[in-house]
Structures are given as C-alpha cells and as structure tokens.
Design an enzyme around this catalytic site. Structure first.
Site, PDB file in Angstrom:
ATOM      1  N   ASP A   1       0.777  -0.974  -0.480  1.00  0.00           N
ATOM      2  CA  ASP A   1       0.046  -0.141  -0.031  1.00  0.00           C
ATOM      3  C   ASP A   1       1.060   1.328   0.382  1.00  0.00           C
ATOM      4  OD1 ASP A   1      -2.536   1.218   0.580  1.00  0.00           O
ATOM      5  OD2 ASP A   1      -1.455   2.291   2.070  1.00  0.00           O
TER       6      ASP A   1
ATOM      7  N   ASP B   1       1.025   4.702   0.595  1.00  0.00           N
ATOM      8  CA  ASP B   1       0.232   6.848   1.865  1.00  0.00           C
ATOM      9  C   ASP B   1       1.133   7.354   0.872  1.00  0.00           C
ATOM     10  OD1 ASP B   1      -0.260   7.992   2.465  1.00  0.00           O
ATOM     11  OD2 ASP B   1      -1.395   6.811   4.509  1.00  0.00           O
TER      12      ASP B   1
ATOM     13  N   GLU C   1       1.702  11.050   0.292  1.00  0.00           N
ATOM     14  CA  GLU C   1       0.470  12.852   0.906  1.00  0.00           C
ATOM     15  C   GLU C   1       1.426  13.843   0.452  1.00  0.00           C
ATOM     16  OE1 GLU C   1      -1.454  12.028   5.051  1.00  0.00           O
ATOM     17  OE2 GLU C   1      -1.650  10.438   4.769  1.00  0.00           O
TER      18      GLU C   1
ATOM     19  N   TYR D   1     -11.168  11.722   6.130  1.00  0.00           N
ATOM     20  CA  TYR D   1     -11.138  12.456   7.768  1.00  0.00           C
ATOM     21  C   TYR D   1     -10.082  13.499   7.675  1.00  0.00           C
ATOM     22  CZ  TYR D   1      -8.022   8.190   7.246  1.00  0.00           C
ATOM     23  OH  TYR D   1      -7.617   7.777   7.183  1.00  0.00           O
TER      24      TYR D   1
END
Length: 612
Positions: free
Chosen positions: A382, A384, A386, A454
């Site tokens: 995965d 991630d 950002e 979120y």
C-alpha cells in the site's frame, strides 16, 4: 493518515551504543581450539543509508566452548554503530566482538548469534574466531550460504499430522540438512526433502517454512510458507459479509505507549470481522522502500501473554516482532490479507526521489516486501503518498504523471496476483488535490484506493470555527466547500475511477477544540482540546465516556462538554456511512486505526455489520 508518531522506546534496552565499551576485560580462554568452531556472517537488512549484520558462532567440536571472540576488518567508511548480544569494540578498521556473560558457553553442536547496525557498504574480511580461522581451520571461509528451498507442499493432512515436501536448495559446497519451521519455530532437522509433522491439534491452522544448512553450518534464506489446516475440531470464523473490503490500519508504534499488540485484534473480536490489514509504516528514503522500525517490525520479543499463539518468543527464533505476530494471526485467520503500507504523513517526502526512477523504487519495495524472512506475511503493498504533486508535511513538485508512473511500476513488478493499493486525498474542492495528480490513470494499476475521508477540519485552525472532521455530506456553514466524503467520492467517479475501487475512510478518533461556548458547529475556540497523545486529538474509546455525543451534523457526531468541542464517529454514524457506501457501489471501507476502538471492537463491528 494525518497523524503519525513513531516511538523510539524499546531500543535502548537492546541496541547498545559503542561509546564507552572500550577497555573491557578479555574473555577467559575457550575450551578446545579454534578448529572446533565456526563463525559466519550475513547482512540481514540494507536500507540504503545503513545496514544490519549478524554473526553466528557454531560449536562444531565435541567439547564445550566457554567463551568466544570474533575479529574482522571493515574497509574504511564501513563501521558498526550499535550492537546487541555482544560487546563490540574497534581499533581503526579492526573490529572485535566478545560474548556477553550469558551467551559465552556453547555445548557441542550449539550456536549463538549477535547482531549490529552499521553504516557503509563494505564486507568483513580477515575473520578470526578465538584466534583461528572462522571456518574452523587456518583460513578464512570463502563459501556462500545455501539458497532458499522450494516452498513446501502439504499432503496427507489428518487431525494431528501433515506431510511436507519441498524442492532441494543448492549450495556451492553442498547442502547438509534442512530445518523445518512451524509458525516460525524449528520443529525438526532432516537430511531429506520431506518431513511428517505429528502431534498437531485438530482443526488448527499452521504455517510451515524450510531453511537449508550447508556443510559449514551456514543457513540460507527461509523458503516461502505453506498454510495447513488440520482436519477435525472447529473452524476459524471467516471474515463477516461478502466481497466488501473491510480494512484496518495497524501501526508499528502502537506496541509502545499504547500497548496495542496484534493479539488485541483477537481478544477484541476484530480479526474475525475484517478482511485486510494495512501495516503502517515502512519508510521511503533515498528513492527506496525501507524498514520503518526494525525493533517493532521483526526484533521485539513478545511474551506468551502478548502473543497471538500464546507461546513466548525465543531469542534465537528466525523472526520476531510484529511481523511474526501477523504471521501467527494469519495462521489463525487464514482468510485475512496483510499489506505493508509505505510513506504516511511523516515519510511522504521520500516519494519525490522514488518518482524519479519508478522502476528502481518498485524493485526496492518488492525486495523488501518479499524478503525471505517474512515474505509469507504480506499479500501486497500500500502506498500512502501525502500528496503527489501537492503539499502535505512538505510540498511535492514531481508532476501530475508521477503518481501514475509509480503505481504502474509497482504493478509491473509485483504482478497481477499481489495487492497494490494506495491511500489518497479526499480533497474534493475545486482546484484541490484530487486534480493535482493522475488518479484516474493510476487507478488502472491498483486494486483499490483508500480515500482518506477524515481530517477535513481540526484544531490546526486554533480559533475555529468548530466543524466535524469527517463530514459525510455538506451542511449549512461548512468552512470549506468540497471538504466532504460525498464530494470526494463524486469527483473520483467523475474522472473515471470505478466506484468498486474506492473505499470510504473512517477515523477511530475525534478532533477537538477548547474554549468553546457554542454547542452547534461553527463556534469559536481558543485552541486545541487536550488529548492523551497529542493536543486536539483523542481516541474514540476515551471520548465515548469522557465527552459523549450531544448531536450529529452531516452524518458525523459531535460533542460539547464543558469548554471542549469534539467531533467523531460512533457506531450509529458509521452505520449511516456504510449504508451510504453501499448505495454508491463502493468497494468497502477502511479505518485509521485499530487502537482507537474499544476493547470489544465496537467500531469495527459497526463497520463490518454495515457492509454485510
């Protein structure tokens, strides 16, 4: 994932700084002579800026050895920075390792290992063991360790036994025997390429690997793993529901201050209700995937009461730490899939280098995820990041195509059978982060996107206005248009990402302000509310009793207690969001992260039940 805190606690007890270790007393003379023992070296990990090495001393004689000393030379620029299970000193480029008080005595046939972290790229030379050759003779050994045997196949499975067979390993000097490992622990040593394991428990899951040893007693890498479920007895419950993905993040650092171990997934009942786990995080540095926390990942020894299997780790087993606990969890719940997540808020800065050479980055990730010590633990990777071509903790300017290129390279390297996924922005505003990268093009290479729906609003805006951090839909007075779950999902669909490749995100925590007098959203504040680990943030398990919900807005609960104002999801609001996800045809849902839930996993239950 917005908040990322790595704990360094735990290292000081095992990784001993070399400063101050000079001047130690010399060891007592060893029984026997140098020809009755061997010393072998292996580089067990390389993360670009450093590496981990391991020496193994083997008593090949017929009398006990009372102490041992290994000496070797490193080329200039290569050095030891910390060590464990031995006292390591140096004089220039010459290094000496002496046994600890507890591991100097070796019975005939026994072995002991010690490890160290180092810098540089050199290999040891001129090895001596107790003054003699490290190969048990007058010369330095020159043979290579054996290859990994083939992944075992299982046959003849009964209530209490299984027959295992595997393809032979190869070695330049010859293979001596094989260790058979059950759930990471050696249960037999055989000279053939088959073994029947007996005394098992009916209706139980086991994982088997095999490791070869050559004529110099060097061990090679561990084979791939085969899962075995014995007949009879009960069966482990499969994940609840149908094909919907139900994924949770498990943080490597949660085992420290939070004291949240893999075993908690069992005791809370959560492991039986999910389909996937993302293990967070691996580092991204120097254009490569790298270990995040080696102690937590594969070195920490768990006691029997902390272990999924109920068996304490031993100092000499091939794999410990969270990785071994995840292996034990998968043996208990064979339907579970585990992905290794790389990056996160803190380590996303490394993706800029990765994007310059996506193929090299993908190769480094594949080599790490498929490392023979834990290859059976992970079902995929995965990412991630950002954020691609946008700003997070730092700003990335690698271009709109960079994210697509990285995901394409990962899919090409990992192949069609592995899971390749990514956590992605939920900024659905006009001109926002979704528009900064080619998420539509990259979606062809991923199994799904974890849309981080979120952290839209929080006390980084210290004076407010107060707003729910995970609104499902817009509402009158929302501080920024497009900062909702519905807006993000709609934008991904509009650019061509299939709904089935989108997972809705849930935070198992709340965000809050203090100095608030207004009950409804939109009030002013004086700063972030106090939190257990960080200001402005708190786990659901704490908030449900310390500041119970007083209302809902945009599908999310909020709470006003005293001068504090919090927003967070509850079992009821999660149920609403899961119903919405089903109505949109989404592939499922995920959450950040397990330790924020109650001891009986009530948020996981709500998510699982809502997708069933």
């Amino acid at each position: 994932m917005r908040f990322r805190h790595r704990a360094a606690a735990g290292f000081t007890t095992l990784l001993l700084p070399l400063a101050g270790l000079v001047g130690l007393a010399s060891p007592a003379p060893a029984a026997g002579d140098a020809s009755s023992a061997t010393a072998t070296y292996a580089k067990t990990q390389d993360w670009g800026t450093g590496f981990e090495g391991k020496w193994t001393v083997k008593n090949t004689g017929t009398t006990a050895i009372n102490s041992w000393t290994i000496e070797w030379d490193f080329p200039s620029g290569t050095s030891v920075t910390s060590a464990w299970d031995a006292d390591v000193t140096s004089s220039g480029t010459h290094w000496t390792a002496r046994n600890k008080s507890y591991n100097g005595t070796l019975a005939p046939g026994a072995s002991v290992s010690f490890g160290f972290n180092g810098t540089g790229s050199g290999a040891p030379a001129n090895c001596k063991l107790n003054g003699g050759g490290c190969d048990g003779g007058p010369t330095v050994p020159g043979d290579n360790p054996p290859s990994a045997p083939g992944t075992p196949t299982a046959s003849g499975i009964t209530d209490t036994s299984v027959k295992l067979s595997w393809a032979a390993a190869t070695d330049d000097k010859g293979v001596k025997n094989y260790d058979v490992l059950r759930d990471g622990r050696a249960v037999a040593t055989v000279t053939t390429t088959s073994y029947t394991d007996t005394g098992l428990t009916a209706g139980t899951d086991y994982a088997y690997t095999v490791q070869a040893r050559d004529t110099a007693d060097q061990t090679g890498p561990v084979s791939g793993a085969v899962s075995v479920h014995t007949t009879g007895g009960g069966t482990n419950p499969p994940p609840t529901g149908g094909s919907a993905v139900k994924l949770g993040y498990f943080t490597e650092w949660g085992i420290y201050g939070r004291n949240y171990n893999v075993k908690n997934l069992v005791t809370s009942g959560s492991a039986a209700k999910i389909t996937h786990i993302n293990y967070a995080f691996g580092n991204v540095t120097g254009g490569k995937c790298a270990i995040g926390d080696s102690y937590a990942d594969y070195d920490k020894a768990f006691t029997a009461d902390q272990s999924v299997s109920g068996v304490a780790d031993t100092w000499d087993q091939p794999l410990r730490g969270n990785f071994n606990q995840l292996r034990e969890l998968k043996a208990k719940y064979p339907n579970l899939k585990v992905l290794w997540s790389f990056g996160g808020w803190t380590w996303s800065g490394g993706f800029a280098d990765a994007a310059r050479n996506p193929a090299a980055f993908a190769q480094s990730c594949y080599d790490l995820v498929k490392d023979s010590r834990w290859a059976d633990v992970f079902d995929g990777i995965d990412i991630d990041w950002e954020y691609p071509n946008a700003c997070g903790l730092s700003c990335d300017t690698s271009g709109a195509a960079a994210f697509r290129n990285v995901m394409a390279a990962l899919r090409a390297k990992f192949g069609s059978s592995a899971l390749v996924t990514a956590a992605v922005t939920a900024d659905g505003s006009s001109g926002g982060k979704i528009e900064a990268a080619d998420y539509a093009g990259a979606s062809a290479y991923v199994n799904w996107y974890n849309v981080m729906t979120y952290d839209f609003f929080g006390a980084w805006d210290a004076q407010g206005p107060t707003a729910p951090h995970s609104p499902l839909t817009s509402y009158s007075g929302i501080p920024k248009a497009g900062f909702t779950t519905a807006d993000a999902i709609a934008k991904y669909k509009a650019i061509g990402v299939p709904a089935s490749k989108l997972l809705l995100g849930i935070g198992f925590y709340g965000r809050g302000w203090t100095g608030v007098t207004q009950d409804a959203p939109g009030g002013t504040a004086t700063g972030p509310a106090a939190g257990t680990y960080e200001q402005g943030i708190e786990d659901y398990k704490v908030l449900k009793t310390s500041c119970p919900a007083t209302g809902t807005v945009a599908g999310t609960a909020y709470a006003h207690c005293g001068g504090n104002w919090w927003s967070y999801d509850t079992p009821a609001t999660i149920g609403t969001k899961m119903a919405w996800a089903r109505s949109q045809g989404l592939g499922g849902a995920f959450f950040w992260e397990f330790s924020g839930d109650t001891g009986n996993g009530e948020l996981v239950s709500a998510l699982s039940n809502g997708l069933s």
